[in-house]
Design a protein around this motif. Structure first.
Motif, PDB file in Angstrom:
ATOM      1  N   ARG A  44       0.860  -1.188   0.000  1.00  0.00           N
ATOM      2  CA  ARG A  44       0.000   0.000   0.000  1.00  0.00           C
ATOM      3  C   ARG A  44       0.894   1.235   0.000  1.00  0.00           C
ATOM      4  O   ARG A  44       1.238   1.769   1.046  1.00  0.00           O
ATOM      5  CB  ARG A  44      -0.922   0.003   1.226  1.00  0.00           C
ATOM      6  N   GLU A  95     -12.405   4.205 -18.364  1.00  0.00           N
ATOM      7  CA  GLU A  95     -11.300   3.281 -18.115  1.00  0.00           C
ATOM      8  C   GLU A  95     -10.551   2.910 -19.391  1.00  0.00           C
ATOM      9  O   GLU A  95      -9.314   2.946 -19.439  1.00  0.00           O
ATOM     10  CB  GLU A  95     -11.835   1.995 -17.467  1.00  0.00           C
ATOM     11  N   GLU A 124      -6.047  -3.744 -19.580  1.00  0.00           N
ATOM     12  CA  GLU A 124      -5.596  -3.708 -18.193  1.00  0.00           C
ATOM     13  C   GLU A 124      -4.384  -4.617 -17.994  1.00  0.00           C
ATOM     14  O   GLU A 124      -3.371  -4.220 -17.412  1.00  0.00           O
ATOM     15  CB  GLU A 124      -6.739  -4.148 -17.277  1.00  0.00           C
ATOM     16  N   ARG A 157     -15.600   3.986 -10.321  1.00  0.00           N
ATOM     17  CA  ARG A 157     -14.888   2.984 -11.120  1.00  0.00           C
ATOM     18  C   ARG A 157     -13.513   3.499 -11.526  1.00  0.00           C
ATOM     19  O   ARG A 157     -12.535   2.765 -11.502  1.00  0.00           O
ATOM     20  CB  ARG A 157     -15.712   2.611 -12.353  1.00  0.00           C
ATOM     21  N   ASN A 160     -11.239   3.416  -8.629  1.00  0.00           N
ATOM     22  CA  ASN A 160     -10.846   2.025  -8.395  1.00  0.00           C
ATOM     23  C   ASN A 160      -9.683   1.628  -9.298  1.00  0.00           C
ATOM     24  O   ASN A 160      -8.778   0.898  -8.878  1.00  0.00           O
ATOM     25  CB  ASN A 160     -12.028   1.077  -8.643  1.00  0.00           C
ATOM     26  N   VAL A 161      -9.719   2.110 -10.549  1.00  0.00           N
ATOM     27  CA  VAL A 161      -8.632   1.822 -11.496  1.00  0.00           C
ATOM     28  C   VAL A 161      -7.314   2.411 -10.983  1.00  0.00           C
ATOM     29  O   VAL A 161      -6.268   1.751 -11.007  1.00  0.00           O
ATOM     30  CB  VAL A 161      -8.959   2.385 -12.900  1.00  0.00           C
ATOM     31  N   ARG A 163      -6.470   3.160  -7.908  1.00  0.00           N
ATOM     32  CA  ARG A 163      -6.034   2.422  -6.717  1.00  0.00           C
ATOM     33  C   ARG A 163      -5.476   1.052  -7.097  1.00  0.00           C
ATOM     34  O   ARG A 163      -4.455   0.605  -6.554  1.00  0.00           O
ATOM     35  CB  ARG A 163      -7.210   2.275  -5.745  1.00  0.00           C
ATOM     36  N   TYR A 164      -6.108   0.406  -8.066  1.00  0.00           N
ATOM     37  CA  TYR A 164      -5.657  -0.907  -8.533  1.00  0.00           C
ATOM     38  C   TYR A 164      -4.257  -0.816  -9.151  1.00  0.00           C
ATOM     39  O   TYR A 164      -3.386  -1.650  -8.860  1.00  0.00           O
ATOM     40  CB  TYR A 164      -6.654  -1.451  -9.558  1.00  0.00           C
ATOM     41  N   ASN A 167      -1.684  -0.384  -6.454  1.00  0.00           N
ATOM     42  CA  ASN A 167      -1.470  -1.625  -5.701  1.00  0.00           C
ATOM     43  C   ASN A 167      -0.649  -2.633  -6.495  1.00  0.00           C
ATOM     44  O   ASN A 167       0.320  -3.216  -5.995  1.00  0.00           O
ATOM     45  CB  ASN A 167      -2.810  -2.257  -5.327  1.00  0.00           C
ATOM     46  N   GLU A 168      -1.046  -2.857  -7.736  1.00  0.00           N
ATOM     47  CA  GLU A 168      -0.399  -3.883  -8.554  1.00  0.00           C
ATOM     48  C   GLU A 168       1.059  -3.544  -8.856  1.00  0.00           C
ATOM     49  O   GLU A 168       1.914  -4.430  -8.904  1.00  0.00           O
ATOM     50  CB  GLU A 168      -1.166  -4.052  -9.871  1.00  0.00           C
TER      51      GLU A 168
END
Length: 293
Positions: A44, A95, A124, A157, A160-161, A163-164, A167-168
């Motif tokens: 994180r 997105e 993605e 949404r 969320n992208v 944040r994703y 994280n990744e």
């Protein structure tokens, strides 16, 4: 950056180019960003939300950092290390459009891909793989307030992208936008928790503003020193509303006039007579509107 024999046209071109002035409030943000990009990777990663009025200097700061961490080609590995990716948020929280924008930014446009490969899910996967290979450490999203053009669901949404991706890739996320975007970011509780907020206020009548003006004028390639009264500084603040981009435009405009007139310095008198560029044509426009033109 004093005049050193450069001709008039050369000095004017220099003024019209992008000029970085390392005033304290900008350096403070840069220090915070540099500590983020150099931070050890973790699941994180912490991030930052820089917000303030349009033209206050957010994009200028972002571009300066991106130059400090420009991509570097590694001939041994045969890859280009890209520690920082600076992107502008799409006009609306889309997105697919965002992923396509990322691919274009790293030199891997999706124009040659088939329709199936251009689905959100496929894009993605491709984006994550590419950015991981590039060694990305920070994603900067400028004009993040563009997400306000979408519905609440679309905003969630898109957040969320972001944040994703953070994280990744274990990369810090930095968002820059006007203050209205703060509430939208706070709408994603998990994202808001990891993004510290840094507000860039408009300039005020204080020593910090005076120092910034003096530093900016000193950076102009004028042959004489500009000795301005306190009254002139107050007028400059009133003319610009304390907005950084307008302050820069004012000083640049007056500096070019000083070169062309042979005055070679900015005087109290020219500040008194100066008309803001952004309102110079307003009376004409109002007359046209009244006449129905």
């Amino acid at each position: 950056m004093r005049a050193d024999g450069t001709g008039e046209d050369g000095r004017i071109a220099l003024i019209q180019s992008d000029i970085w002035i390392g005033f304290p409030r900008a350096e403070q943000v840069l220090d915070r960003l540099q500590s983020l990009i150099e931070a050890p990777r973790q699941t994180r990663m912490p991030g930052l939300l820089v917000h303030g009025a349009s033209g206050i200097g957010k994009t200028m700061i972002a571009r300066n950092l991106s130059r400090r961490y420009a991509p570097e080609y590694d001939p041994v590995a045969g890859i280009t290390h890209t520690p920082l990716l600076l992107l502008q948020a799409p006009p609306a929280p889309d997105e697919r459009r965002f992923y396509l924008h990322i691919l274009a930014a790293v030199g891997a446009p999706a124009t040659s891909l088939g329709l199936r490969a251009q689905s959100v899910a496929s894009l993605e996967v491709r984006v994550i793989a590419l950015l991981r290979d590039l060694g990305l450490r920070m994603i900067m999203i400028d004009e993040v307030h563009n997400l306000l053009a979408g519905t609440h669901r679309e905003q969630r949404r898109f957040l969320n992208v972001l944040r994703y991706l953070s994280n990744e890739l274990e990369a810090s996320l930095v968002c820059l936008g006007v203050s209205e975007a703060v509430d939208a970011i706070r709408g994603d509780v998990q994202l808001a928790r990891r993004l510290d907020e840094h507000h860039l206020p408009n300039w005020r009548d204080d020593a910090e503003f005076s120092d910034m003006i003096q530093t900016l004028i000193a950076a102009m390639p004028l042959q004489k020193k500009s000795n301005l009264r306190v009254k002139s500084l107050k007028q400059m603040l009133a003319l610009t509303g304390g907005v950084t981009s307008r302050i820069f435009a004012l000083v640049k405009d007056l500096s070019i006039d000083a070169i062309r007139s042979g005055e070679e310095c900015i005087t109290d008198d020219v500040i008194t007579k100066w008309t803001p560029v952004w309102s110079r044509h307003a009376p004409v426009q109002r007359r046209l509107e009244k006449s129905g033109a």
